[in-house]
Design a protein around this motif. Structure first.
Motif, PDB file in Angstrom:
ATOM      1  N   UNK A  68      -6.611   7.413  -6.271  1.00 28.61           N
ATOM      2  CA  UNK A  68      -5.544   6.464  -5.964  1.00 28.61           C
ATOM      3  C   UNK A  68      -5.321   6.312  -4.462  1.00 28.61           C
ATOM      4  N   UNK A  69      -5.746   7.304  -3.679  1.00 33.00           N
ATOM      5  CA  UNK A  69      -5.596   7.209  -2.229  1.00 33.00           C
ATOM      6  C   UNK A  69      -6.315   5.989  -1.682  1.00 33.00           C
ATOM      7  N   UNK A  70      -7.430   5.602  -2.314  1.00 32.45           N
ATOM      8  CA  UNK A  70      -8.158   4.424  -1.870  1.00 32.45           C
ATOM      9  C   UNK A  70      -7.288   3.181  -2.015  1.00 32.45           C
ATOM     10  N   UNK A  71      -6.638   3.051  -3.165  1.00 32.86           N
ATOM     11  CA  UNK A  71      -5.761   1.911  -3.369  1.00 32.86           C
ATOM     12  C   UNK A  71      -4.607   1.888  -2.392  1.00 32.86           C
ATOM     13  N   UNK A  72      -4.044   3.050  -2.113  1.00 31.24           N
ATOM     14  CA  UNK A  72      -2.959   3.123  -1.146  1.00 31.24           C
ATOM     15  C   UNK A  72      -3.422   2.707   0.247  1.00 31.24           C
ATOM     16  N   UNK A  73      -4.577   3.217   0.657  1.00 30.91           N
ATOM     17  CA  UNK A  73      -5.088   2.888   1.989  1.00 30.91           C
ATOM     18  C   UNK A  73      -5.335   1.394   2.138  1.00 30.91           C
ATOM     19  N   UNK A  74      -5.913   0.791   1.122  1.00 30.11           N
ATOM     20  CA  UNK A  74      -6.186  -0.642   1.182  1.00 30.11           C
ATOM     21  C   UNK A  74      -4.887  -1.416   1.363  1.00 30.11           C
ATOM     22  N   UNK A  75      -3.874  -1.068   0.582  1.00 29.77           N
ATOM     23  CA  UNK A  75      -2.607  -1.781   0.675  1.00 29.77           C
ATOM     24  C   UNK A  75      -1.896  -1.501   1.997  1.00 29.77           C
ATOM     25  N   UNK A  76      -2.093  -0.329   2.554  1.00 30.46           N
ATOM     26  CA  UNK A  76      -1.497  -0.007   3.851  1.00 30.46           C
ATOM     27  C   UNK A  76      -1.983  -0.979   4.921  1.00 30.46           C
ATOM     28  N   UNK A  77      -3.225  -1.387   4.829  1.00 28.15           N
ATOM     29  CA  UNK A  77      -3.761  -2.342   5.795  1.00 28.15           C
ATOM     30  C   UNK A  77      -3.448  -3.783   5.408  1.00 28.15           C
ATOM     31  N   UNK A  78      -3.695  -4.124   4.159  1.00 32.39           N
ATOM     32  CA  UNK A  78      -3.521  -5.509   3.716  1.00 32.39           C
ATOM     33  C   UNK A  78      -2.085  -5.987   3.901  1.00 32.39           C
ATOM     34  N   UNK A  79      -1.115  -5.111   3.627  1.00 35.05           N
ATOM     35  CA  UNK A  79       0.287  -5.498   3.693  1.00 35.05           C
ATOM     36  C   UNK A  79       0.909  -5.267   5.066  1.00 35.05           C
ATOM     37  N   UNK A  80       0.118  -4.805   6.016  1.00 39.26           N
ATOM     38  CA  UNK A  80       0.631  -4.516   7.353  1.00 39.26           C
ATOM     39  C   UNK A  80       0.606  -5.775   8.217  1.00 39.26           C
ATOM     40  N   UNK A  81       1.323  -5.753   9.357  1.00 41.17           N
ATOM     41  CA  UNK A  81       1.260  -6.879  10.291  1.00 41.17           C
ATOM     42  C   UNK A  81       0.071  -6.815  11.247  1.00 41.17           C
ATOM     43  N   UNK A  82      -0.795  -5.829  11.069  1.00 40.52           N
ATOM     44  CA  UNK A  82      -1.959  -5.692  11.953  1.00 40.52           C
ATOM     45  C   UNK A  82      -2.860  -6.922  11.796  1.00 40.52           C
ATOM     46  N   UNK A  83      -3.250  -7.574  12.890  1.00 40.94           N
ATOM     47  CA  UNK A  83      -4.106  -8.763  12.798  1.00 40.94           C
ATOM     48  C   UNK A  83      -5.422  -8.470  12.091  1.00 40.94           C
ATOM     49  N   UNK A  84      -5.922  -9.474  11.394  1.00 40.23           N
ATOM     50  CA  UNK A  84      -7.160  -9.305  10.646  1.00 40.23           C
ATOM     51  C   UNK A  84      -8.306  -8.865  11.545  1.00 40.23           C
ATOM     52  N   UNK A  85      -8.353  -9.386  12.757  1.00 41.59           N
ATOM     53  CA  UNK A  85      -9.418  -9.025  13.685  1.00 41.59           C
ATOM     54  C   UNK A  85      -9.397  -7.530  14.009  1.00 41.59           C
ATOM     55  N   UNK A  86      -8.201  -6.958  14.146  1.00 33.21           N
ATOM     56  CA  UNK A  86      -8.096  -5.530  14.440  1.00 33.21           C
ATOM     57  C   UNK A  86      -8.538  -4.691  13.246  1.00 33.21           C
TER      58      UNK A  86
END
Length: 235
Positions: A68-86
């Motif tokens: 489940x850590x994989x799913x959490x990590x993915x959502x941590x990035x996808x739902x963040x304000x970090x620009x896609x390029x970064x």
């Protein structure tokens, strides 16, 4: 769950990585494949197909509570304000620029959502109602400062190693992108992506950094070998 072991990996002494950074750590596999195995593991030569397959394997290599850590990590990035390029840059950094998702015409978030889809499909073969876990990012300011505190002393060395490479897609602006992930997405995931880049580019560290890296890993409750495995420490 034990507060000193927030991810529950303490019993798995041979685990060298977790979640999205476990997937990224498989970057060298395609280069090691025999020609006759390429189509089996990389259907049609598709980079995203290879990585989706690795995401599925995460469920087989770890029990579901750990996968489940994989799913959490993915959502941590996808739902963040970090620009896609970064996000794209830190992925390239952790994988030494191997199998760039842009090769399939995917932006970083689309690529991560494809990984999530593959992972969820594998989990739901055994539990059709399995709900994706909440991302639960680590955003405490003091923890973010601690991660930046171990990153910054070696930032120039990492940058030089990246610029000197002739292998893979070069992740230009890697250090600032990692810092964005740490401060704007999740300190835990940002730290693991940083470690992945240090290992991918074989950046040498001294004893002081080695001790600081390990201490922070213990603070996050990582498996024993997550920090040190493949780290270039010449102590």
């Amino acid at each position: 769950m034990d507060d000193a072991d927030p991810y529950g990996y303490g019993e798995d002494v041979h685990v060298a990585d977790i979640g999205l950074t476990w997937v990224a750590s498989k970057w060298s596999i395609p280069e090691a494949l025999l020609p006759e195995d390429v189509e089996r593991y990389i259907p049609g030569g598709s980079p995203s197909a290879f990585w989706s397959g690795v995401a599925e394997v995460a469920v087989d290599d770890f029990d579901r509570s750990k996968a489940r850590q994989l799913g959490q990590d993915i959502r941590r990035l996808v739902e963040s304000p970090v620009p896609d390029e970064a996000i794209h840059t830190v992925w390239l950094g952790a994988t030494h620029g191997v199998l760039d998702p842009a090769g399939d015409g995917l932006d970083a978030r689309s690529f991560l959502l494809q990984l999530e889809e593959a992972w969820l499909a594998r989990v739901r073969r055994e539990d059709a109602a399995y709900p994706p876990p909440p991302p639960e990012p680590v955003v405490d300011e003091e923890v973010c400062r601690a991660v930046l505190g171990v990153l910054q002393p070696v930032a120039d060395d990492l940058d030089r190693a990246v610029r000197a490479t002739s292998y893979g897609v070069v992740p230009t602006g890697l250090v600032p992108a990692l810092e964005q992930v740490v401060t704007d997405a999740c300190a835990d995931l940002g730290y693991r992506l940083f470690l992945g880049a240090m290992k991918a580019y074989f950046v040498e560290i001294d004893q002081r950094s080695h001790d600081a890296f390990r201490a922070l890993g213990e603070r996050f409750g990582y498996p024993e070998f997550l920090v040190g495995d493949n780290l270039n420490h010449q102590g």
